[in-house]
Scaffold this motif. Structure first.
Motif, PDB file in Angstrom:
ATOM      1  N   THR A 178      -2.586   6.241   0.992  1.00 36.23           N
ATOM      2  CA  THR A 178      -3.140   6.763   2.041  1.00 36.23           C
ATOM      3  C   THR A 178      -3.741   8.240   2.064  1.00 36.23           C
ATOM      4  O   THR A 178      -4.836   8.667   2.356  1.00 36.23           O
ATOM      5  CB  THR A 178      -2.306   6.567   3.306  1.00 36.23           C
ATOM      6  OG1 THR A 178      -2.213   5.217   3.247  1.00 36.23           O
ATOM      7  CG2 THR A 178      -3.237   6.812   4.537  1.00 36.23           C
ATOM      8  N   LYS A 179      -2.432   9.051   1.404  1.00 40.01           N
ATOM      9  CA  LYS A 179      -2.739  10.609   1.372  1.00 40.01           C
ATOM     10  C   LYS A 179      -3.663  10.924   0.490  1.00 40.01           C
ATOM     11  O   LYS A 179      -4.824  11.699   0.655  1.00 40.01           O
ATOM     12  CB  LYS A 179      -1.468  11.182   0.720  1.00 40.01           C
ATOM     13  CG  LYS A 179      -0.433  11.231   1.819  1.00 40.01           C
ATOM     14  CD  LYS A 179       0.974  11.871   1.439  1.00 40.01           C
ATOM     15  CE  LYS A 179       1.870  11.896   2.439  1.00 40.01           C
ATOM     16  NZ  LYS A 179       3.195  12.544   1.743  1.00 40.01           N
ATOM     17  N   LEU A 205       2.276   3.132  -0.571  1.00 41.21           N
ATOM     18  CA  LEU A 205       1.134   2.794   0.433  1.00 41.21           C
ATOM     19  C   LEU A 205       0.956   4.141   1.064  1.00 41.21           C
ATOM     20  O   LEU A 205      -0.289   4.517   1.327  1.00 41.21           O
ATOM     21  CB  LEU A 205       1.479   1.821   1.563  1.00 41.21           C
ATOM     22  CG  LEU A 205       0.682   1.655   2.543  1.00 41.21           C
ATOM     23  CD1 LEU A 205      -0.617   1.153   2.174  1.00 41.21           C
ATOM     24  CD2 LEU A 205       1.169   0.694   3.707  1.00 41.21           C
ATOM     25  N   VAL A 206       1.733   4.971   1.122  1.00 37.07           N
ATOM     26  CA  VAL A 206       1.949   6.143   1.747  1.00 37.07           C
ATOM     27  C   VAL A 206       1.058   7.227   0.861  1.00 37.07           C
ATOM     28  O   VAL A 206      -0.050   7.954   1.491  1.00 37.07           O
ATOM     29  CB  VAL A 206       3.201   6.981   2.263  1.00 37.07           C
ATOM     30  CG1 VAL A 206       2.860   8.428   2.561  1.00 37.07           C
ATOM     31  CG2 VAL A 206       3.864   6.282   3.487  1.00 37.07           C
ATOM     32  N   ILE A 235      -6.654   8.737  -0.590  1.00 35.23           N
ATOM     33  CA  ILE A 235      -7.653   8.480  -0.161  1.00 35.23           C
ATOM     34  C   ILE A 235      -8.367   9.516   0.989  1.00 35.23           C
ATOM     35  O   ILE A 235      -9.346   9.797   0.910  1.00 35.23           O
ATOM     36  CB  ILE A 235      -7.746   7.129   0.461  1.00 35.23           C
ATOM     37  CG1 ILE A 235      -7.219   6.035  -0.533  1.00 35.23           C
ATOM     38  CG2 ILE A 235      -8.999   6.790   0.950  1.00 35.23           C
ATOM     39  CD1 ILE A 235      -6.798   4.633  -0.092  1.00 35.23           C
ATOM     40  N   THR A 236      -7.298   9.953   1.692  1.00 38.88           N
ATOM     41  CA  THR A 236      -7.701  10.745   2.949  1.00 38.88           C
ATOM     42  C   THR A 236      -7.945  12.134   2.114  1.00 38.88           C
ATOM     43  O   THR A 236      -9.316  12.737   2.311  1.00 38.88           O
ATOM     44  CB  THR A 236      -6.675  11.135   3.713  1.00 38.88           C
ATOM     45  OG1 THR A 236      -5.938   9.952   4.051  1.00 38.88           O
ATOM     46  CG2 THR A 236      -6.872  12.006   4.917  1.00 38.88           C
ATOM     47  N   LEU A 239      -1.819  17.264   0.599  1.00 38.63           N
ATOM     48  CA  LEU A 239      -1.768  15.638   0.457  1.00 38.63           C
ATOM     49  C   LEU A 239      -1.661  15.171  -1.002  1.00 38.63           C
ATOM     50  O   LEU A 239      -1.232  14.021  -1.149  1.00 38.63           O
ATOM     51  CB  LEU A 239      -2.868  15.035   1.058  1.00 38.63           C
ATOM     52  CG  LEU A 239      -3.043  15.285   2.614  1.00 38.63           C
ATOM     53  CD1 LEU A 239      -4.044  14.796   3.002  1.00 38.63           C
ATOM     54  CD2 LEU A 239      -1.613  14.313   3.174  1.00 38.63           C
ATOM     55  N   ARG A 281      -9.366   4.185  -3.412  1.00 33.61           N
ATOM     56  CA  ARG A 281      -8.615   2.984  -3.132  1.00 33.61           C
ATOM     57  C   ARG A 281      -8.374   2.270  -4.175  1.00 33.61           C
ATOM     58  O   ARG A 281      -7.120   1.788  -4.129  1.00 33.61           O
ATOM     59  CB  ARG A 281      -9.007   2.354  -1.852  1.00 33.61           C
ATOM     60  CG  ARG A 281      -8.097   1.161  -1.294  1.00 33.61           C
ATOM     61  CD  ARG A 281      -8.672   0.484   0.068  1.00 33.61           C
ATOM     62  NE  ARG A 281      -8.792   1.401   1.188  1.00 33.61           N
ATOM     63  CZ  ARG A 281     -10.016   1.750   1.812  1.00 33.61           C
ATOM     64  NH1 ARG A 281     -11.027   1.001   1.365  1.00 33.61           N
ATOM     65  NH2 ARG A 281      -9.929   2.449   2.716  1.00 33.61           N
TER      66      ARG A 281
END
Ligand SMILES: Nc1ncnc2c1ncn2[C@@H]1O[C@H](COP(=O)(O)OP(=O)(O)O)[C@@H](O)[C@H]1O
Ligand SMILES: [Mg+2]
Lengths: 141, 125
Positions: free
Chosen positions: A45-46, A41-42, A48-49, A118, A31
């Motif tokens: 998130t992808k 931001l998207v 980090i996931t 992702l 992150r």
């Protein structure tokens, strides 16, 4: 070099992944890098996931290992790379392991296939008996 | 190092607000705690607030789906509230659509859903 150079990986930091808390640390580290690289931001998130899935695989399937991660640059584009390495049992059938929903244990079987979707770059190398290395990169758009 | 997430009881509803990035054992503990509290309190609704969660991976996603299924068997309805747009986009691309889980955009709407009202229609009436 020719403008295609990737930032020296000696600058990557190494995080051991041997406990559940290390999986949390891996997410936090990725992150911080994603924010530093100014991924959207998207995309943060992808990434980090995906990293969370792979860190858990390193721990659960690989019997522990390390995450090597850092900022990279290629052709003037910035990105974040995270590489997960273990010397566990390895993956006998890569295509099968990358199949949505396939798990050798009791997972959801979405970690590897999901992480590939992702991220922008995804490489998986594994040798039965010698371990597994999975590398992911997300580039700033 | 596992941490226990508080489960609050508000009337007929149990409320859990996940405030931090949880390690996997804490996620499993939460699932078990919730099942126990449903039986203990006879609650008919569960609201899980994930407003603070920056990511939901397949492990947490499965826990959310399983918790909804378990609570249904224990005569309680689960509503997931506060999912961030980036989390929704990522979950779908990951391959988890959480089809069996009811969702609401806010805590208020989630509680209204459990109370049997349709908050959107009520707002516009
Ligand atoms: N680091 C690893 N070492 C050995 N096997 C692995 C590793 N990562 C993934 N695998 C294998 O690939 C399968 C699919 O992985 P994944 O998609 O993450 O699903 P899950 O973790 O839910 O089983 C795993 O069940 C496991 O058999
Ligand atoms: Mg996995």
């Amino acid at each position: 070099m020719n403008g295609q150079s990737v930032t020296a990986e000696e600058e990557f930091s190494t995080l051991p992944i041997t406990t559940n808390d290390d999986v949390v640390r891996a997410r936090q580290l990725v992150r911080a890098l994603a924010q530093q690289a100014k991924l959207s931001l998207v995309d943060q998130t992808k990434l980090i996931t995906a990293a969370s899935e792979l860190a858990r695989n390193t721990l659960v399937h690989g019997g522990g290992g390390v995450m090597r991660s850092g900022l990279v640059e290629r052709g003037g584009r910035r990105g974040v790379t995270a590489r997960f390495e273990d010397s566990g049992p390895g993956i006998p059938d890569l295509d099968l392991a990358l199949t949505d929903g396939w798990t050798s244990g009791n997972g959801m079987g979405l970690g590897l296939s999901g992480a590939r979707r992702l991220t922008d770059d995804f490489t998986l190398a594994s040798k039965p008996g010698a371990g597994t290395t999975v590398s992911i990169t997300k580039w700033v758009r | 190092m596992t941490e226990r997430i508080p489960v609050l009881k508000i009337g007929d509803v149990l409320l859990v607000s996940i405030q931090t990035d949880l390690e996997d054992q804490s996620v499993m503990n939460l699932q078990e705690d919730l099942a126990a509290r449903i039986v203990e309190t006879g609650a008919h609704g569960v609201v899980i607030d994930i407003t603070a969660l920056e990511i939901v991976d397949s492990f947490v996603g499965r826990m959310l789906a399983t918790t909804a299924a378990i609570s249904r068997m224990l005569d309680a309805e689960t509503v997931l509230v506060g999912m961030r747009p980036a989390v929704a986009i990522t979950l779908v691309e990951l391959g988890l659509s959480l089809g069996g889980v009811r969702t609401a955009l806010s805590l208020e709407k989630g509680l209204a859903l459990l109370a049997g009202a349709d908050p959107v229609r009520a707002d516009r009436a």
